[in-house]
Each structure stands twice: as structure tokens, then as C-alpha cells.
Write an enzyme that holds these catalytic residues in place. Sequence first.
Site, mmCIF file in Angstrom:
data_model
loop_
_atom_site.group_PDB
_atom_site.id
_atom_site.type_symbol
_atom_site.label_atom_id
_atom_site.label_comp_id
_atom_site.label_asym_id
_atom_site.label_seq_id
_atom_site.Cartn_x
_atom_site.Cartn_y
_atom_site.Cartn_z
ATOM 1 N N HIS A 67 -39.274 -12.775 25.402
ATOM 2 C CA HIS A 67 -39.137 -11.889 26.223
ATOM 3 C C HIS A 67 -39.334 -11.545 27.660
ATOM 4 C CE1 HIS A 67 -39.812 -7.497 27.665
ATOM 5 N NE2 HIS A 67 -40.019 -6.993 25.828
ATOM 6 N N CYS B 126 -33.700 -7.796 25.073
ATOM 7 C CA CYS B 126 -34.688 -6.740 25.805
ATOM 8 C C CYS B 126 -33.969 -5.722 26.630
ATOM 9 C CB CYS B 126 -36.122 -6.286 25.971
ATOM 10 S SG CYS B 126 -37.048 -5.168 26.376
ATOM 11 N N HIS C 90 -34.921 -5.806 21.260
ATOM 12 C CA HIS C 90 -35.371 -4.339 22.375
ATOM 13 C C HIS C 90 -34.894 -3.301 22.713
ATOM 14 C CE1 HIS C 90 -39.971 -6.686 23.111
ATOM 15 N NE2 HIS C 90 -39.754 -6.671 21.031
ATOM 16 N N ASP D 107 -37.589 0.134 21.093
ATOM 17 C CA ASP D 107 -38.548 -0.121 22.402
ATOM 18 C C ASP D 107 -38.411 1.194 23.372
ATOM 19 O OD1 ASP D 107 -39.993 -1.107 23.678
ATOM 20 O OD2 ASP D 107 -38.855 -2.928 24.976
ATOM 21 N N HIS D 108 -39.838 1.458 22.753
ATOM 22 C CA HIS D 108 -40.334 2.187 23.564
ATOM 23 C C HIS D 108 -39.626 3.440 23.297
ATOM 24 C CE1 HIS D 108 -42.387 0.055 27.358
ATOM 25 N NE2 HIS D 108 -42.811 -0.390 25.973
ATOM 26 N N TYR E 235 -45.267 3.815 23.124
ATOM 27 C CA TYR E 235 -44.825 3.972 21.654
ATOM 28 C C TYR E 235 -45.284 4.821 21.049
ATOM 29 C CZ TYR E 235 -44.380 -0.630 22.606
ATOM 30 O OH TYR E 235 -43.919 -2.213 23.452
HETATM 31 C C1 DNO Z 1 -44.054 -3.786 26.322
HETATM 32 C C2 DNO Z 1 -43.141 -4.651 25.476
HETATM 33 C C3 DNO Z 1 -43.992 -5.818 25.888
HETATM 34 C C4 DNO Z 1 -43.372 -7.509 25.562
HETATM 35 C C5 DNO Z 1 -44.695 -8.832 25.637
HETATM 36 C C6 DNO Z 1 -43.733 -9.726 24.585
HETATM 37 O O1 DNO Z 1 -44.097 -2.338 25.642
HETATM 38 O O2 DNO Z 1 -41.954 -4.933 25.650
HETATM 39 O O3 DNO Z 1 -45.685 -5.866 26.167
HETATM 40 O O4 DNO Z 1 -44.555 -7.197 24.403
HETATM 41 O O5 DNO Z 1 -43.779 -8.616 26.865
HETATM 42 O O6 DNO Z 1 -44.575 -10.942 24.886
#
Ligand code: DNO
Length: 401
Positions: A239, A277, A304, A360-361, A377
Site C-alpha cells: 500500500h 490506492c 482502493h 476506500d473510505h 469506513y
Molecule cells: C486506511 C488504510 C490503511 C491500509 C494500510 C495497508 O484506511 O488504507 O490503513 O489498510 O496502510 O497496510
Amino acid sequence: MRQTWRWFGPKDKVTVEDARQAGVEGIVTALHHVPTGAMWTPEEIEKRQREVAFLPDGSMSGLKWEVIESLPVSEEIKTQSGDYRQHFQAYRRSLENVARAGIEVVCYNFMPMLDWTRTDLAWRVSHGGTAMRFDLFDFAAFDIHILKRRNAAEDFTDAVAGEAGRRFAAMNEERQKRLAANVTAGLPGAAESWSLPQLAERLATYDGISREKLREHQIDFLSEVVPTAERLGLRLCCHPDDPPFPLLGLPRIMSTLDDYQAVLSAIDSPANGATFCTGSLGARPDNDCAAIARELAPRIHFVHLRNVRRDSEETPCSFFEDEHLGGQTDMVAVVAELLAEEKRRREQGRADAEIPMRPDHGQDILDDLTRGAQPGYPAIGRLKGLAELRGVMAALMHEER
Ligand code: DNO
């Protein structure tokens, strides 16, 4: 793309049943309770698999644990200190156990000490909902005046340090505490959360670890675990740094396309890949997410999708988490790149032609504002993002026909 959904386990206020109603195809989760560095046992993995597969009434959810986010890399491995050799061994064993359980995609990160970092977890957006925000001036106020890191002011421009001083002077104790809690909250994906004195103390463990050194440590880590992953048919995926610039004087080495290329070419194996991401990478104006997706395409194992809006065009800068199609990243162009990669993979007969993605988020909207889920989340905000992304995917795939 395969639509997945992050779930933090039975304590998550957004449940597997909610994920089903969101219409996703798979679950992304981790053994958040296992301390970083310890081995994941087959029993614990199976237990979590059952928690995903069965609903509380005993019926099948129809969902499976498909992606691990994250199998965390210990501070010992990152700094090559203490028991780090044992941690390599534990990591390899965990990979064996994960593979035996039928899970193939393993996300991790290589950020020193802090994972994602924000100054505000519930910043009011104009529509009345909230979003997460990183404010560079508040962050500097934390670093210089609350944490009181040695020589911290030198890491900021005079303008930023000056404004940080003014902001700090205007903060009451309650506000200072909240800011510190927000900055150090950054670990939903791992077991630990640092207290302020611990953080200050631990920063010293990175004295003498430059960017180059940290990269060497990452490559050493990968040399230790990628052969195992390759043999087991697993896909490791790193990531990016979030945000993608150094914080607290600590190096960050997975912030740009060049960073990824250095690490992916150092160990040129399909088992050594990227978690792409857009929300993390997009916080730097010089990162063109669609171009990065194109360059990294064959090695992207997990995606993501999220969008940020920056306050300025400098690095570092402040930003907030905008709607999935609302920030400055051209999400349609990014999705088009990823769909093109899936098509190439199908033509090549790759078994991993379908790339897992997750919205994501999400902003907290409607009932999210009272549910109190993990920061970033919420159920409805993420579902809204997913619905928008589905629209983009459907439209692009329709054009392809
Ligand atoms: C936050 C996430 C990060 C991710 C880590 C992966 O919301 O995108 O915490 O899970 O960095 O190792």
C-alpha cells in the site's frame, strides 16, 4: 473488477450483513487482534473465515474473505532491530497458513510507525456530512508544539511553522488533546495505537535510518518473503504511504511511481506487487494516478478507489477526502486503465484477471453520523462511493461491447 468491502471483524459497527446489502462480492479483513510480528495461526484464520461466511443466525452470508488487509510488517523488520529475523520467519509461516486457507492477496505497507495520518476525522463538509482531513498547519502545530519533536520546525516552511504557532496559541487543552488523538489514531488496520510519550520515544528508533536505508530494509524484507509467496501462489501488494510525503521526520518510501518501480524491479516477481490506492497517491499534485495505474498495471493486485481534494498544489499540502467522483483524481480515467489491464490479463489467460477493488473510505452521511463506525469506513458513505464507481465501470464496460 471484483467488488470487495473492508470489514474490521465482529466489533465493526458495519456488519457482514450490511456488506451483503451493499451488494459486494468479497470481504477484505485481517486478524486485527494479533500483535504485529506474531504468526497468524490456522485456527485464528479459520475462525475469521467462519465469521465472514456465516451470519449471526447461522445462515450463509455468501461472502468469503478474499483479501488480507493487512498482514502488518513489524517495526523491528522496518528498522532491522530486535527479533526481526524471527519476524521474517513468522511472516513466512503466516503466509503458509493464509495460503492453506485459500486466500491469495496479501496487502501490507512499509510506513514507519504511523499508518494513515489525518488531523481531523470528522471535518464538516458543506453538505453537512463529515470527511477526514489532513491539515498541514494543524499537523505542524501538533509536531512542533504538542509532540515537541526536536528540530520539528525545520521540516516546515517558515510560513507553515508561523501559522502553526498561531493556531497552537489559539487551542485550548481539549482541542490539543483531540488533535493529538486524531493524529495518532492512524491504525485501524493494526493492533497498536501509540500514546504521545511512546511516539516521541519510538521516533528515536529511526535515527540514522535514511530513505535509502529504509528502502534497503523493504527489499530485504521482500527477499525474505517473496519466494515463499511465489511458491504458494500468493500476491503480496504494498500500500502507498498515506499521505505520500514524510511525516515527523520519518522517511516515507512508497509515495510515487518511482518509489514503486524501484521496489518492484528490485524483486521482479509477480508475487511482489502493488496495492494501488488513488486516495493516498492523489494527495500529491505530481502523482498522475491514471498514469501510475498504467505503468504499474500488470503488478497491481488490489485497488482502493477514493478521491481527495488538495488545498494547494505543493507537496506537502492539506487535503480532505472528497466524494469518490468529486476530488481531483480523474476516477474515470483510472478505472478505464484498470479495466484495460483486466482485458489484457484475460487475453493472456492470467488467473488473476479480475482485480479486487474496494470503495476506500467514505464520507459520513445520513445515519453514518450517529453509527460511530471506524473512521473512514461508514456504511452509507462507502456504499454511495461504490454505487458511483459501479456506474463508471458499467458505462466503460458498455462502451467496450
Ligand atoms: C486506511 C488504510 C490503511 C491500509 C494500510 C495497508 O484506511 O488504507 O490503513 O489498510 O496502510 O497496510
